[in-house]
Design a protein around this motif. Structure first.
Motif, PDB file in Angstrom:
ATOM      1  N   PHE A  82       0.845  -1.190   0.000  1.00  0.00           N
ATOM      2  CA  PHE A  82       0.000   0.000   0.000  1.00  0.00           C
ATOM      3  C   PHE A  82       0.882   1.243   0.000  1.00  0.00           C
ATOM      4  N   SER A 103      -1.533  -1.028  -3.948  1.00  0.00           N
ATOM      5  CA  SER A 103      -2.778  -0.271  -3.884  1.00  0.00           C
ATOM      6  C   SER A 103      -2.457   1.111  -3.327  1.00  0.00           C
ATOM      7  N   THR A 104      -3.133   2.128  -3.864  1.00  0.00           N
ATOM      8  CA  THR A 104      -2.826   3.500  -3.462  1.00  0.00           C
ATOM      9  C   THR A 104      -4.092   4.240  -3.031  1.00  0.00           C
ATOM     10  N   ALA A 105      -3.890   5.258  -2.212  1.00  0.00           N
ATOM     11  CA  ALA A 105      -4.986   6.128  -1.788  1.00  0.00           C
ATOM     12  C   ALA A 105      -4.401   7.449  -1.301  1.00  0.00           C
ATOM     13  N   ARG A 151      -7.955  -7.114  -5.602  1.00  0.00           N
ATOM     14  CA  ARG A 151      -7.226  -5.846  -5.733  1.00  0.00           C
ATOM     15  C   ARG A 151      -8.161  -4.640  -5.846  1.00  0.00           C
ATOM     16  N   LEU A 152      -9.216  -4.747  -6.648  1.00  0.00           N
ATOM     17  CA  LEU A 152     -10.163  -3.648  -6.821  1.00  0.00           C
ATOM     18  C   LEU A 152     -10.916  -3.365  -5.518  1.00  0.00           C
ATOM     19  N   GLN A 155      -8.612  -1.501  -3.174  1.00  0.00           N
ATOM     20  CA  GLN A 155      -8.500  -0.108  -3.610  1.00  0.00           C
ATOM     21  C   GLN A 155      -9.727   0.687  -3.177  1.00  0.00           C
ATOM     22  N   ASP A 156     -10.914   0.130  -3.388  1.00  0.00           N
ATOM     23  CA  ASP A 156     -12.153   0.797  -2.980  1.00  0.00           C
ATOM     24  C   ASP A 156     -12.190   1.022  -1.469  1.00  0.00           C
ATOM     25  N   HIS A 159      -9.963   3.921  -0.338  1.00  0.00           N
ATOM     26  CA  HIS A 159     -10.576   5.225  -0.611  1.00  0.00           C
ATOM     27  C   HIS A 159     -11.741   5.492   0.339  1.00  0.00           C
TER      28      HIS A 159
END
Length: 165
Positions: A82, A103-105, A151-152, A155-156, A159
């Motif tokens: 992350f 994964s990013t945020a 993964r999706l 990510q969600d 956020h």
């Protein structure tokens, strides 16, 4: 055996918010996550209040230093799962290419070190607000069933954590 996840917190100067997040992640997760921090243009120093906060959490103070994010894009650096930016200027920077596509945020917080106007108590309160906001988000991240998410979904979740706390 449970996987250990690496998380890199980015700020422009790597002197306050990202340092606090690194210490919180490592100490709150009891080994499930390892926190790291870095900056696009590191100041070279850790803010005194951030240092004291990390120390009071039981974070190994010998690990506290302001460093460039370039350290984490080099060969041999820990692989990040992350990457989270904490300041609006870091999100606008051209970031290195992170190996493994973590994964990013963006979890934006005002810089408590910029609280130059005001007395020591106001500056201390600004740091405490950031620490509590980061603690809330990090606890939500730690509680995620990451192993069951794709993964999706991860990510969600990253956020949504920012907007739910």
């Amino acid at each position: 055996m449970e996987k250990n996840y690496n998380i890199l917190f980015l700020c422009n100067e790597n002197s306050a918010r990202s340092i606090i997040a690194e210490a919180l992640t490592t100490t709150l997760s009891h080994g499930r996550f390892t926190g790291y921090s870095a900056g696009a243009k590191p100041s070279g120093t850790v803010h005194e209040i951030a240092f004291e906060m990390a120390k009071s959490m039981g974070f190994p103070i010998q690990l506290l230093r302001s460093k460039s994010w370039d350290e984490f894009s080099r060969e041999g650096a820990p692989k990040m799962d992350f990457i989270i930016t904490l300041c609006d200027t870091a999100i606008a920077e051209e970031c290195p290419i992170w190996p493994g596509h973590p994964s990013t945020a963006h979890w934006g917080f005002p810089n408590p070190a910029d609280s130059k106007v005001g007395d020591d108590e106001k500056i201390s309160q600004a740091f405490k607000r950031v620490e509590m906001g980061l603690r809330n988000r990090i606890e939500l991240l730690i509680d995620l069933p990451i192993e069951t998410l794709n993964r999706l979904q991860i990510q969600d979740q990253l956020h949504s954590i920012h907007y739910s706390s």
